[in-house]
Write a protein that holds these residues in place. Structure first.
Motif, PDB file in Angstrom:
ATOM      1  N   VAL A 174     -18.920 -26.280   5.717  1.00  0.00           N
ATOM      2  CA  VAL A 174     -18.772 -26.809   4.363  1.00  0.00           C
ATOM      3  C   VAL A 174     -18.286 -25.676   3.464  1.00  0.00           C
ATOM      4  CG1 VAL A 174     -20.028 -27.770   2.382  1.00  0.00           C
ATOM      5  CG2 VAL A 174     -20.538 -28.569   4.699  1.00  0.00           C
ATOM      6  N   GLU A 175     -18.818 -24.480   3.724  1.00  0.00           N
ATOM      7  CA  GLU A 175     -18.445 -23.301   2.932  1.00  0.00           C
ATOM      8  C   GLU A 175     -16.947 -23.031   3.063  1.00  0.00           C
ATOM      9  OE1 GLU A 175     -19.496 -18.531   2.589  1.00  0.00           O
ATOM     10  OE2 GLU A 175     -20.138 -19.658   4.342  1.00  0.00           O
ATOM     11  N   LYS A 176     -16.352 -22.599   1.956  1.00  0.00           N
ATOM     12  CA  LYS A 176     -14.922 -22.297   1.930  1.00  0.00           C
ATOM     13  C   LYS A 176     -14.696 -20.789   1.834  1.00  0.00           C
ATOM     14  CE  LYS A 176     -13.419 -26.583   1.661  1.00  0.00           C
ATOM     15  NZ  LYS A 176     -12.331 -27.268   1.039  1.00  0.00           N
ATOM     16  N   THR A 177     -13.479 -20.390   2.122  1.00  0.00           N
ATOM     17  CA  THR A 177     -13.053 -19.001   1.972  1.00  0.00           C
ATOM     18  C   THR A 177     -11.600 -19.005   1.529  1.00  0.00           C
ATOM     19  OG1 THR A 177     -13.028 -16.822   3.011  1.00  0.00           O
ATOM     20  CG2 THR A 177     -12.280 -18.665   4.371  1.00  0.00           C
ATOM     21  N   TYR A 178     -11.094 -17.817   1.240  1.00  0.00           N
ATOM     22  CA  TYR A 178      -9.706 -17.680   0.794  1.00  0.00           C
ATOM     23  C   TYR A 178      -9.321 -16.204   0.853  1.00  0.00           C
ATOM     24  CZ  TYR A 178     -12.127 -16.247  -3.437  1.00  0.00           C
ATOM     25  OH  TYR A 178     -12.959 -15.600  -4.318  1.00  0.00           O
ATOM     26  N   LEU A 179      -8.028 -15.957   0.855  1.00  0.00           N
ATOM     27  CA  LEU A 179      -7.526 -14.594   0.749  1.00  0.00           C
ATOM     28  C   LEU A 179      -7.276 -14.317  -0.726  1.00  0.00           C
ATOM     29  CD1 LEU A 179      -4.997 -14.460   3.727  1.00  0.00           C
ATOM     30  CD2 LEU A 179      -7.217 -13.318   3.557  1.00  0.00           C
ATOM     31  N   GLN A 180      -7.831 -13.228  -1.228  1.00  0.00           N
ATOM     32  CA  GLN A 180      -7.725 -12.934  -2.658  1.00  0.00           C
ATOM     33  C   GLN A 180      -6.278 -12.795  -3.123  1.00  0.00           C
ATOM     34  OE1 GLN A 180     -10.456  -9.560  -2.761  1.00  0.00           O
ATOM     35  NE2 GLN A 180     -12.049 -10.869  -3.614  1.00  0.00           N
ATOM     36  N   GLY A 181      -5.414 -12.310  -2.255  1.00  0.00           N
ATOM     37  CA  GLY A 181      -4.000 -12.162  -2.620  1.00  0.00           C
ATOM     38  C   GLY A 181      -3.161 -13.385  -2.320  1.00  0.00           C
ATOM     39  N   GLY A 182      -3.789 -14.490  -1.904  1.00  0.00           N
ATOM     40  CA  GLY A 182      -3.049 -15.688  -1.529  1.00  0.00           C
ATOM     41  C   GLY A 182      -2.482 -15.567  -0.121  1.00  0.00           C
ATOM     42  N   GLU A 183      -1.700 -16.543   0.273  1.00  0.00           N
ATOM     43  CA  GLU A 183      -1.104 -16.569   1.606  1.00  0.00           C
ATOM     44  C   GLU A 183       0.412 -16.509   1.507  1.00  0.00           C
ATOM     45  OE1 GLU A 183      -2.544 -19.756   4.157  1.00  0.00           O
ATOM     46  OE2 GLU A 183      -4.593 -19.465   3.430  1.00  0.00           O
ATOM     47  N   GLY A 184       1.027 -16.094   2.600  1.00  0.00           N
ATOM     48  CA  GLY A 184       2.477 -16.107   2.714  1.00  0.00           C
ATOM     49  C   GLY A 184       2.850 -16.836   3.991  1.00  0.00           C
ATOM     50  N   CYS A 185       4.137 -17.000   4.207  1.00  0.00           N
ATOM     51  CA  CYS A 185       4.587 -17.772   5.367  1.00  0.00           C
ATOM     52  C   CYS A 185       5.999 -17.330   5.725  1.00  0.00           C
ATOM     53  CB  CYS A 185       4.560 -19.253   5.003  1.00  0.00           C
ATOM     54  SG  CYS A 185       5.081 -20.351   6.329  1.00  0.00           S
ATOM     55  N   LEU A 186       6.258 -17.190   7.028  1.00  0.00           N
ATOM     56  CA  LEU A 186       7.593 -16.805   7.480  1.00  0.00           C
ATOM     57  C   LEU A 186       8.649 -17.843   7.101  1.00  0.00           C
ATOM     58  CD1 LEU A 186       6.582 -15.447  10.981  1.00  0.00           C
ATOM     59  CD2 LEU A 186       7.513 -14.083   9.102  1.00  0.00           C
ATOM     60  N   SER A 187       8.228 -19.093   6.885  1.00  0.00           N
ATOM     61  CA  SER A 187       9.163 -20.160   6.515  1.00  0.00           C
ATOM     62  C   SER A 187       9.371 -20.269   5.002  1.00  0.00           C
ATOM     63  CB  SER A 187       8.674 -21.508   7.055  1.00  0.00           C
ATOM     64  OG  SER A 187       8.725 -21.521   8.462  1.00  0.00           O
ATOM     65  N   VAL A 188       8.669 -19.441   4.242  1.00  0.00           N
ATOM     66  CA  VAL A 188       8.766 -19.501   2.775  1.00  0.00           C
ATOM     67  C   VAL A 188       9.278 -18.149   2.276  1.00  0.00           C
ATOM     68  CG1 VAL A 188       7.476 -19.868   0.626  1.00  0.00           C
ATOM     69  CG2 VAL A 188       6.890 -21.188   2.674  1.00  0.00           C
ATOM     70  N   ARG A 194      -9.713 -22.563   2.225  1.00  0.00           N
ATOM     71  CA  ARG A 194      -9.810 -22.813   3.674  1.00  0.00           C
ATOM     72  C   ARG A 194     -11.288 -22.905   4.041  1.00  0.00           C
ATOM     73  NH1 ARG A 194      -4.720 -24.066   5.569  1.00  0.00           N
ATOM     74  NH2 ARG A 194      -3.196 -22.501   4.959  1.00  0.00           N
ATOM     75  N   TYR A 195     -11.570 -23.497   5.205  1.00  0.00           N
ATOM     76  CA  TYR A 195     -12.944 -23.499   5.712  1.00  0.00           C
ATOM     77  C   TYR A 195     -13.307 -22.084   6.139  1.00  0.00           C
ATOM     78  CZ  TYR A 195     -12.236 -28.515   5.761  1.00  0.00           C
ATOM     79  OH  TYR A 195     -11.955 -29.814   5.395  1.00  0.00           O
ATOM     80  N   ALA A 196     -14.530 -21.659   5.824  1.00  0.00           N
ATOM     81  CA  ALA A 196     -14.974 -20.300   6.155  1.00  0.00           C
ATOM     82  C   ALA A 196     -15.160 -20.123   7.659  1.00  0.00           C
ATOM     83  CB  ALA A 196     -16.266 -19.969   5.415  1.00  0.00           C
ATOM     84  N   ARG A 197     -15.585 -21.202   8.337  1.00  0.00           N
ATOM     85  CA  ARG A 197     -15.814 -21.145   9.785  1.00  0.00           C
ATOM     86  C   ARG A 197     -15.234 -22.403  10.426  1.00  0.00           C
ATOM     87  NH1 ARG A 197     -19.749 -19.184   7.109  1.00  0.00           N
ATOM     88  NH2 ARG A 197     -20.630 -17.151   7.563  1.00  0.00           N
ATOM     89  N   ILE A 198     -14.582 -22.203  11.563  1.00  0.00           N
ATOM     90  CA  ILE A 198     -14.035 -23.343  12.319  1.00  0.00           C
ATOM     91  C   ILE A 198     -14.241 -23.102  13.815  1.00  0.00           C
ATOM     92  CG2 ILE A 198     -12.295 -23.994  10.599  1.00  0.00           C
ATOM     93  CD1 ILE A 198     -10.180 -22.579  12.381  1.00  0.00           C
ATOM     94  N   THR A 199     -14.236 -24.193  14.561  1.00  0.00           N
ATOM     95  CA  THR A 199     -14.201 -24.121  16.022  1.00  0.00           C
ATOM     96  C   THR A 199     -12.894 -24.775  16.454  1.00  0.00           C
ATOM     97  OG1 THR A 199     -16.607 -24.224  16.186  1.00  0.00           O
ATOM     98  CG2 THR A 199     -15.363 -24.779  18.166  1.00  0.00           C
ATOM     99  N   VAL A 200     -12.115 -24.038  17.229  1.00  0.00           N
ATOM    100  CA  VAL A 200     -10.810 -24.515  17.699  1.00  0.00           C
ATOM    101  C   VAL A 200     -10.827 -24.610  19.215  1.00  0.00           C
ATOM    102  CG1 VAL A 200      -8.349 -23.923  17.877  1.00  0.00           C
ATOM    103  CG2 VAL A 200      -9.568 -23.494  15.745  1.00  0.00           C
ATOM    104  N   LYS A 201     -10.260 -25.702  19.714  1.00  0.00           N
ATOM    105  CA  LYS A 201     -10.052 -25.845  21.161  1.00  0.00           C
ATOM    106  C   LYS A 201      -8.557 -25.919  21.406  1.00  0.00           C
ATOM    107  CE  LYS A 201     -13.923 -28.138  23.436  1.00  0.00           C
ATOM    108  NZ  LYS A 201     -14.395 -29.410  23.989  1.00  0.00           N
ATOM    109  N   GLY A 202      -8.139 -25.385  22.544  1.00  0.00           N
ATOM    110  CA  GLY A 202      -6.743 -25.454  22.934  1.00  0.00           C
ATOM    111  C   GLY A 202      -6.605 -24.957  24.361  1.00  0.00           C
ATOM    112  N   VAL A 203      -5.380 -24.905  24.837  1.00  0.00           N
ATOM    113  CA  VAL A 203      -5.102 -24.418  26.189  1.00  0.00           C
ATOM    114  C   VAL A 203      -4.211 -23.188  26.057  1.00  0.00           C
ATOM    115  CG1 VAL A 203      -4.012 -24.968  28.400  1.00  0.00           C
ATOM    116  CG2 VAL A 203      -5.379 -26.703  27.205  1.00  0.00           C
ATOM    117  N   ASN A 204      -4.627 -22.076  26.664  1.00  0.00           N
ATOM    118  CA  ASN A 204      -3.887 -20.821  26.525  1.00  0.00           C
ATOM    119  C   ASN A 204      -2.699 -20.751  27.491  1.00  0.00           C
ATOM    120  OD1 ASN A 204      -4.955 -20.033  29.036  1.00  0.00           O
ATOM    121  ND2 ASN A 204      -6.484 -18.677  28.141  1.00  0.00           N
ATOM    122  N   LEU A 205      -1.980 -19.650  27.429  1.00  0.00           N
ATOM    123  CA  LEU A 205      -0.786 -19.471  28.267  1.00  0.00           C
ATOM    124  C   LEU A 205      -1.106 -19.437  29.758  1.00  0.00           C
ATOM    125  CD1 LEU A 205       1.149 -16.954  26.013  1.00  0.00           C
ATOM    126  CD2 LEU A 205       2.083 -19.111  26.897  1.00  0.00           C
TER     127      LEU A 205
END
Length: 185
Positions: free
Chosen positions: A99-113, A123-134
């Motif tokens: 539920v807790e949020k977080t953020y980067l004090q300087g904001g975010e950037g993006c290679l596409s911007v 953003r959410y302060a904590r997340i659990t991510v699932k995926g399949v690696n290389l």
């Protein structure tokens, strides 16, 4: 080798599409693409290579950013606690979040911007991510702070969401309620 010439810029419709899930195990072509994405991120952080090939430094890259609407992302960075993350993931998915949020004090950037977009990106302060690696292994990552932000930014790309979509238009520099800067998590 991927260079900035292959990075799709904002305004391209592929950045607003919901990317498709891959059938796994990944095809040789998709596997090679993800390896190249990870290598691009590593190259972008190498001062010599970045200068030679005119690369902007990045910490993550999602497949839509190179014009491929598939659920693949690559990250290469060290968080604020000196933990290194360097991987490519197929079909990454956020399974749970705080539920807790977080953020980067300087904001975010993006290679596409190619422009500076001032503002706090909640953003959410904590997340659990699932995926399949290389290597074809299913991975489950418990992430917090900066690492959680990087993964959320890249997974957003897979859902057609840009970082600035999260910025409060009425008060862009206002930190979200119930939040701490990522530097403090």
């Amino acid at each position: 080798m991927i260079t900035m010439d292959q990075i799709v810029r904002e305004g391209d419709p592929v950045l607003r599409e919901k990317a498709i899930e891959l059938d796994l195990p990944a095809s040789k072509e998709d596997h090679n693409t993800l390896e190249k994405m990870l290598q691009f991120i590593k190259n972008s952080q190498d001062d010599e290579l970045a200068k030679k090939y005119n690369l902007r430094p990045g910490v993550g890259l999602a497949a839509p950013q190179i014009g491929i609407s598939k659920r693949m992302l690559a990250v290469h960075f060290t968080d604020f606690n000196d933990k290194e993350y360097s991987m490519g993931l197929f079909n990454p998915k956020i399974m749970s979040h705080s539920v807790e949020k977080t953020y980067l004090q300087g904001g975010e950037g993006c290679l596409s911007v190619d422009r500076d977009v001032p503002g706090i990106v909640p953003r959410y302060a904590r997340i659990t991510v699932k995926g399949v690696n290389l290597e074809g292994e299913e991975v489950k990552l418990r992430l917090k702070g900066y690492a959680a932000i990087v993964f959320q930014h890249e997974i957003d790309h897979l859902d057609g969401i840009m970082f600035y979509d999260h910025i409060n238009p009425d008060n862009p520099l206002q930190p979200p309620e119930n939040s701490k800067p990522a530097e403090e998590i």
